[in-house]
Design an enzyme around this catalytic site. Structure first.
Site, mmCIF file in Angstrom:
data_model
loop_
_atom_site.group_PDB
_atom_site.id
_atom_site.type_symbol
_atom_site.label_atom_id
_atom_site.label_comp_id
_atom_site.label_asym_id
_atom_site.label_seq_id
_atom_site.Cartn_x
_atom_site.Cartn_y
_atom_site.Cartn_z
ATOM 1 N N GLY A 165 0.837 -1.209 0.000
ATOM 2 C CA GLY A 165 0.000 0.000 0.000
ATOM 3 C C GLY A 165 0.865 1.248 0.000
ATOM 4 N N GLY A 196 -0.358 4.915 -0.970
ATOM 5 C CA GLY A 196 -1.445 5.551 -0.221
ATOM 6 C C GLY A 196 -0.942 6.752 0.571
ATOM 7 N N ARG A 231 -1.854 -0.619 -7.677
ATOM 8 C CA ARG A 231 -1.746 0.079 -8.965
ATOM 9 C C ARG A 231 -0.539 1.010 -8.963
ATOM 10 N NH1 ARG A 231 -6.263 1.903 -6.372
ATOM 11 N NH2 ARG A 231 -7.495 0.251 -7.304
ATOM 12 N N TYR A 249 -14.577 -1.570 10.081
ATOM 13 C CA TYR A 249 -13.186 -1.118 10.185
ATOM 14 C C TYR A 249 -12.655 -1.383 11.603
ATOM 15 C CZ TYR A 249 -9.280 2.271 9.818
ATOM 16 O OH TYR A 249 -8.058 2.889 9.794
HETATM 17 C C1 AKB Z 1 -10.087 6.858 9.079
HETATM 18 O O1 AKB Z 1 -10.655 7.939 9.271
HETATM 19 O O2 AKB Z 1 -10.666 5.844 8.673
HETATM 20 C C2 AKB Z 1 -8.612 6.757 9.388
HETATM 21 C C3 AKB Z 1 -8.390 6.323 10.795
HETATM 22 C C4 AKB Z 1 -8.526 7.278 11.919
HETATM 23 O O3 AKB Z 1 -8.102 5.180 11.013
HETATM 24 N N1 AKB Z 1 -7.984 8.020 9.138
#
Ligand code: AKB
Length: 322
Positions: free
Chosen positions: A8, A11, A36, A141
């Site tokens: 990554g 990024g 990519r 997440y």
């Molecule tokens: C997000 O906003 O998803 C990231 C993080 C705080 O992990 N910047």
């Protein structure tokens, strides 16, 4: 760290990290990989290889051929994209990490992967959030980040793999744009302040979140990875932060330099609800005590640096600064 492979790498973190590591460890000692290719310094000024981290054999091959002793695994979807595509997020964030851990185990590499303030949830103490505390996030997440922390600890305890991580707050930078994150608004606000003089925030006023400027994030990665392992009581992952701000705080700092800057709001319910589940201000004392974490950029220094870099790019004709 002597021979470093970054996933990554094109990024937001990887773009600056690759350039900084090549300066310190030598251009040919840092392999940038990404799904990519882009015409950016990280991709063109040193070794680069296309790599999809969900292909475990390809990841292992890349690390083996490069004779990597360190894998910095950055490839991941951020909070908003993960919430919109939860299955893809599980596959990429967890599958990619597992592949990186397996390659690191096979080749006896050190491994770094970022966690996040997203690893906390609504049941976590909002302020002074301790290093060891309740972690019951309600976002995909967050689930990925907590699972990732546990998985990295598992590889350390079971296989003796040298895994280390940081719980990053929102990261602000001017060179590569973030994408798909909740805290991206902070970067967007600086860019729009310079480009148009106004910004409409999707995060509401009064929503405090931790932030850090990219140079401090990068120094934190290097310091942690180079630290003597015997001093570490924690590994995956350390709370790190440099400031706790809401949109009004950043706008006020911008207005000290650009008095006409206008901030308005059009709150996005998805991103707001993610932010509402995160702490207001975390406690980074374990990172300070165990390996000397010490950010140098506070809000005012960060605003000075962001605006001057963005203005320079605008005036040199790069109008499309994000
Ligand atoms: C997000 O906003 O998803 C990231 C993080 C705080 O992990 N910047």
């Amino acid at each position: 760290m002597k021979r470093i492979m970054i996933t990554g790498a094109l990024g937001q973190i990887g773009s600056d990290l690759t350039v900084r590591l090549r300066r310190q460890y030598g251009t040919d000692s840092v392999l940038a990989t990404d799904i990519r290719q882009k015409q950016t310094e990280a991709a063109i000024a040193g070794p680069f290889r296309l790599l999809d981290v969900s292909d475990g054999a390809a990841l292992l091959d890349a690390a083996k051929e490069f004779r990597a002793d360190t894998i910095l695994h950055l490839a991941a979807l951020l909070s908003v994209t993960a919430e919109l595509k939860p299955l893809l997020a599980w596959q990429l964030n967890m599958g990619g990490l597992l592949n990186a851990l397996e390659a690191a185990k096979e080749l006896s590499c050190q491994l770094f992967t970022p966690s996040s303030i997203g690893a906390f949830g609504p049941g976590t103490p909002k302020t002074g959030t301790p290093q060891d505390t309740i972690q019951r996030p309600l976002t995909m997440y967050g689930v990925n980040k907590v699972s990732g922390e546990l998985l990295c600890d598992y590889y350390f305890h079971k296989y003796g793999l040298d895994t280390r991580g940081l719980r990053f707050p929102g990261l602000v930078s001017h060179s590569a744009p973030p994408g798909g994150g909740t805290t991206d608004y902070a970067v967007d606000m600086y860019v729009e302040a310079v480009r148009s003089g106004r910004y409409t925030s999707y995060i509401n006023k009064g929503t405090f979140l931790d932030m850090m400027y990219m140079p401090d994030a990068i120094e934190a990665i290097i310091t942690l990875m180079e630290d003597d392992a015997s001093k570490l009581k924690h590994r995956n992952a350390f709370n790190v932060t440099a400031m706790s701000v809401d949109p009004e705080t950043i706008a006020a700092s911008i207005r000290k330099r650009l008095p006409d800057f206008e901030l308005s709001y059009h709150v996005d319910p998805v991103r707001q609800s993610i932010a509402d589940g995160w702490p207001d201000a975390i406690d980074a004392s374990s990172a300070r005590e165990e390996w000397g974490f010490q950010p140098v950029f506070d809000l005012e220094r960060m605003t000075d640096d962001m605006l001057s870099h963005l203005q320079e790019r605008l005036h040199s004709g790069q109008v499309n600064i994000s």
